[in-house]
Design a protein around this motif. Sequence first.
Motif, mmCIF file in Angstrom:
data_model
loop_
_atom_site.group_PDB
_atom_site.id
_atom_site.type_symbol
_atom_site.label_atom_id
_atom_site.label_comp_id
_atom_site.label_asym_id
_atom_site.label_seq_id
_atom_site.Cartn_x
_atom_site.Cartn_y
_atom_site.Cartn_z
ATOM 1 N N PRO A 178 -8.242 4.956 2.483
ATOM 2 C CA PRO A 178 -6.795 5.092 2.672
ATOM 3 C C PRO A 178 -6.407 6.547 2.417
ATOM 4 O O PRO A 178 -7.213 7.318 1.904
ATOM 5 N N GLU A 179 -5.205 6.908 2.766
ATOM 6 C CA GLU A 179 -4.688 8.236 2.459
ATOM 7 C C GLU A 179 -4.227 8.241 1.007
ATOM 8 O O GLU A 179 -3.660 7.255 0.537
ATOM 9 N N GLY A 180 -4.479 9.331 0.304
ATOM 10 C CA GLY A 180 -3.931 9.463 -1.041
ATOM 11 C C GLY A 180 -4.778 8.779 -2.101
ATOM 12 O O GLY A 180 -5.980 8.600 -1.935
ATOM 13 N N ARG A 181 -4.088 8.383 -3.177
ATOM 14 C CA ARG A 181 -4.808 7.822 -4.319
ATOM 15 C C ARG A 181 -5.119 6.353 -4.117
ATOM 16 O O ARG A 181 -4.287 5.601 -3.639
ATOM 17 N N PHE A 182 -6.301 5.971 -4.513
ATOM 18 C CA PHE A 182 -6.651 4.548 -4.495
ATOM 19 C C PHE A 182 -7.867 4.342 -5.383
ATOM 20 O O PHE A 182 -8.549 5.300 -5.745
ATOM 21 N N ILE A 183 -8.095 3.104 -5.748
ATOM 22 C CA ILE A 183 -9.272 2.813 -6.560
ATOM 23 C C ILE A 183 -10.344 2.242 -5.647
ATOM 24 O O ILE A 183 -10.177 1.189 -5.033
ATOM 25 N N LEU A 184 -11.417 2.992 -5.539
ATOM 26 C CA LEU A 184 -12.468 2.612 -4.605
ATOM 27 C C LEU A 184 -13.252 1.421 -5.131
ATOM 28 O O LEU A 184 -13.557 0.493 -4.382
ATOM 29 N N ALA A 185 -13.583 1.461 -6.400
ATOM 30 C CA ALA A 185 -14.406 0.376 -6.929
ATOM 31 C C ALA A 185 -14.192 0.207 -8.423
ATOM 32 O O ALA A 185 -13.851 1.144 -9.132
ATOM 33 N N ASP A 186 -14.392 -1.008 -8.865
ATOM 34 C CA ASP A 186 -14.440 -1.357 -10.285
ATOM 35 C C ASP A 186 -15.842 -1.846 -10.569
ATOM 36 O O ASP A 186 -16.425 -2.524 -9.716
ATOM 37 N N TYR A 187 -16.376 -1.565 -11.700
ATOM 38 C CA TYR A 187 -17.685 -2.126 -12.015
ATOM 39 C C TYR A 187 -17.837 -2.265 -13.516
ATOM 40 O O TYR A 187 -17.031 -1.760 -14.298
ATOM 41 N N GLN A 188 -18.868 -2.973 -13.894
ATOM 42 C CA GLN A 188 -19.216 -3.019 -15.293
ATOM 43 C C GLN A 188 -20.589 -2.390 -15.443
ATOM 44 O O GLN A 188 -21.460 -2.579 -14.598
ATOM 45 N N TYR A 189 -20.763 -1.630 -16.492
ATOM 46 C CA TYR A 189 -22.067 -1.033 -16.749
ATOM 47 C C TYR A 189 -22.784 -1.869 -17.794
ATOM 48 O O TYR A 189 -22.259 -2.114 -18.878
ATOM 49 N N ARG A 190 -23.961 -2.329 -17.440
ATOM 50 C CA ARG A 190 -24.773 -3.045 -18.420
ATOM 51 C C ARG A 190 -26.067 -2.294 -18.582
ATOM 52 O O ARG A 190 -26.775 -2.058 -17.609
ATOM 53 N N PRO A 191 -26.396 -1.908 -19.790
ATOM 54 C CA PRO A 191 -27.643 -1.171 -19.972
ATOM 55 C C PRO A 191 -28.817 -2.060 -19.559
ATOM 56 O O PRO A 191 -28.847 -3.237 -19.923
ATOM 57 N N PRO A 192 -29.758 -1.515 -18.803
ATOM 58 C CA PRO A 192 -30.802 -2.348 -18.228
ATOM 59 C C PRO A 192 -31.822 -2.862 -19.239
ATOM 60 O O PRO A 192 -32.307 -3.967 -19.104
ATOM 61 N N SER A 234 0.842 -1.183 0.000
ATOM 62 C CA SER A 234 0.000 0.000 0.000
ATOM 63 C C SER A 234 0.884 1.243 0.000
ATOM 64 O O SER A 234 1.670 1.458 0.922
ATOM 65 N N PRO A 235 0.784 2.070 -1.035
ATOM 66 C CA PRO A 235 1.657 3.246 -1.171
ATOM 67 C C PRO A 235 1.562 4.145 0.056
ATOM 68 O O PRO A 235 2.534 4.791 0.452
#
Lengths: 690, 448
Positions: B273-287, B135-136
């Motif tokens: 966390p402090e600083g940069r991080f990726i909170l979430a990944d997701y895929q978008y699927r049109p409903p 963790s940076p």
Amino acid sequence: MLSVDLNSEYRDKRKDAIKRVIASMTVGKDVSGLFPDVLKNMQTDDLEQKKLVYLYLMNYAKTQPELVILAVNTFVKDSEDPNPLVRALAIRTMGCLRAEKIIDYLCDPLQRALRDHNPYVRKTAALCAAKLYDLKPELVIENGFLDQLRDMISDSNPMVVANTVAALTDIHISATSNQPSDSTSDPAVFSITSAILNKLLIALNECSEWGRVAILNALARYDATDDKESEHICERVVPQFQHVNGSVVLAAMKVIMIHIRNLIRKMAPPIVTLLSSPPEVQWVALRNINLLLQKRSDLLSNEMRVFFCKYNDPLYVKIEKLDIMVRLASDSNVDALLSELKDIKAIGQTAILIESAAERCVNVLLELINTRVSYVVQEAVVVMKDIFRKYPLTYEGVIPTLCANLEKLDEPEAKTSLIWIIGEYADKIDNADELLGIFVDSFIEESYQVQLQTLTAVVKLFLKKPDSSQGVVQRVLNTATKDCDSPDVRDRAYIYWRLLSTDPGAAKAVVLAHRPPISIPRTTVSPALLEELLGEISSLASVYHKPAQTFVGHGRVGADSVQRKGSEISDAQKALQTVVAGQQAENLLDLGDDSAQDEQPSGLAATQILPSTPAAANFLSGTSANPLDDLVSIFGGMETMDTGAGSLSTALSPTVTSLSSPFEGFGGSPAPPSQPAQNAQPQEDLLGLF
Amino acid sequence: MAIDGLIILDPTGRPIIQSSYTTYPAAYPLLHIEALNNALAKAPREGSVDPVIYVGELSCSSACCHVEVGGMRFLATISGDVDPLIAFAFLDAFIEILQDYFGVVSVATLKDNFDIVYQLLEETLDSSGHPLTTSPNLLSDIVLSPSLISKLLASVSPATPGVPSVRQGGSFGSNGASGAFTSPIPWRKAGVRHNHNEILFDVVEEMRGIVGKNGTTLVSNVFGKIESNSKLSGTPDLTLTFTNPNVMTDCAFHPCVRLQKWTRDNALSFVPPEGRFILADYQYRPPQSALVSNVPIPLSLKANMDMGEFGGTFALTLTSRLIKVMENLELKFYLGEDATSAQCTLSSAGSSVGSVGSADGSWSFNSRTKMLQWEILNMRSSGSWILRGSWTSKIKAPRPAHAFQIHFEIPSYSFSSLKVDQLRLSSETYKMYKGVRMRSKGSIEWRW
């Protein structure tokens, strides 16, 4: 010069000198002569400088252990430093030095560090204990470090728990590999009890990704008492699918596979997510997916589009994607698959390129033939012929379906293909004479390729079933020699006639000369092996599709011995190894990526080097046994080339090209030597298309 | 799990920096380097070397996992039956750390900062093969970044505003460590203080698609990422809610996100966390359509290709289907191994004010990579851009790629129209500045 600077009264100068020493060390210069000077700089408040000195020590500890002993006092002193980073650094470095003399001084500091109030020191110490076990197991046991480690599983800090689990697992592996069978009583064995299980499940959600992997790997070893417990474990593990780190996801899948021996719907989304990663990760993921799909092919049936190849995908990714797409083929998505594969030929190419996919390709083709759409059927028949050539005697079952579509064919290439199949399998087709009779009736109207192929097929039929086909062969030879315009057809007919009338035995040897059957397994891996590998999801084994024993040699150098794996062999594994021994002769889907392995070349690798193997020698000498062959094998060669012109030369497989080239060379056919090279290019481009 | 070590090779295949391999024979790292170099040398073209290379020469057998960064090869050697994905995940994390520290990862930056790289290696990978702290956030306390070192040297007064207090002081280790490693939360150090508290979210959505010969979309997926940059004091407990959380499917989260809350309320509850991080990944699927989940591609391409002998001609027409302006549009076309030159003219047409000129785009042909590249910096809505041209080839039947690669960016736009409802802070009383930005990009393969 450096030595002067190392002893400089100025701090900055000394530090700079140390950096230069390390720089020289990196490029391979021997700076061990500066050891005493560097050592003087070990006692410093500057943590960075201390680290660099430690780095230097680590590098020379192996070659000059007697010098390192000079540093022991500083290490011990540092292990009591008020700064936890210094304490941890001292412990970690002492563990890495691997010098006998240092080790004796390690125990007391380690003892303290394991009980340190700072979690960073504790978690560093945990791993150090495992390293000590590697060097001198008795010290770990005598000092009660094992018990201490076990207590640390209940540590309040999840990172400490994770490192402790990793350390105990390392010790477990090292212990069980050194002493076979009776190791259950060994104190070093890390058996996971249900009490430990709960602690692990709690720590799982709170530690770093690497800690999670360690804990998940430990969970995978746990023997659940009943199904309920298994379910409970899985309930807690499934949320790990939502971790951003792919290795956590795969490790979680492994736990699920082991505990419920089944795949669950929830596995699909994280798998798809992995495919948006860099190509290297994709590849590992794809290899694992491939395995999962062999267990349950419907798992991703709605997700096929994710596997569509891009032009820019690296070759290794494309090959895996193709294989998976074909695995995913089902009624509902076959249209999507086919349109992606652009045309039916690509399926055949897939089948030829990837042996394990062949059967699925054949099934796809059969479905296509059943559509009874004329052009689809025709192309499918052409492709089927290539598959028959590549995998003789494997897919005879589909022949009736092909023959049933005889009247649908109007293109010469499709016709020659079907005629070739009928001729090749004349003895397996009851009404072969009738079928070929149809073509003989229309012989004059047919194109030149069809005529040649009909001629050969009828002769094959006659040689295989002389009783029922006398009439047909007479008819075709008559027509071909008397009424035919093409000199090639006439010549071939004359030669066949001559051969048949003078020496039917020779004719048989020539016309029916068989290509060596290439044995391939029906599925990529045998069911027993599949079961085993599914438990190995998220491991090198699952990437190579081979059980670990076949390639994981003897563990880490020095520390472990050959017995490492041997000792773990249970009955099941013994059985498995037998399976493996058999498999090695056959093939797993290894596209030559493991050529370094010390085993029989298999699969594509084996076929590529075919010309130099005994089989190839037989193949070649078989045709040359008869003096007439020089003359007649022209036809063998031409036959290959005729049929090959349309499809073989465009076929993807280098195997096929290499198979046909000895033919050409041998028969002295007019094919220029550059033929294989020319073939190579479209082949490369076709691949590039996917 | 055992990652034996990490080796960084320069573009010529020589090692620049490697971990110490103390428990291995000296030949061990060399064998792996050689195996990789051999495989690369033998490879007929790029991308045909498997990412995992098996090395069986030693009495033990091991494998080498490698990735390419900035012309260099990073390789991790693994032995035993280890998940290669761990090696790749570690390499990924390590490279990210290097980027964090040096900005650019290149031979020069690594050589200049070799002492820091060594320290980072020691801190991130234990010699027993277990990855440690990656963790940076936490690393910055143990290993000083070059910028911080120069800052420390330059500033006589230790109080630099904006820099967290724990980083200050010459002997950073003694107080830094107590902050970093006594924290009960593994991804966040304790006792962070900021004068100005802020948290920023960047929602980045990337479309990856393939369009078939006939112009129909074969596949298009949108993968989204919520990148965050947090500078918050203390232990901030945040709850992020969305007005339309249902557009996010197949989510993966940073370990700080409480999964149960997400499953129950579709709200992201976390201590960042402090600083940069990726909170979430997701895929978008049109409903709307469950079966074909293709997201419409925001542009269209009409390609008239004419293949001749020793070359060919083409006319490409790009049209935007979006109201927003697309930026940095880039179309790449591989003309084949034997291509020698290309000549093109640019024009544009359409409803928008017709400014035909160099500002609208540029093209270039790279004779080394054989790549024709067409760039349009600003692509307004519903206009058309046309590239006409021809290329020559050494061989009679030229073999260009049958696909165009199109990349584009759309600022302040998201395919999913994901909307943040609100961000609540509990457990701390200060006011914080919050910011959300949307950004989209696309990479489309357009076949012909």
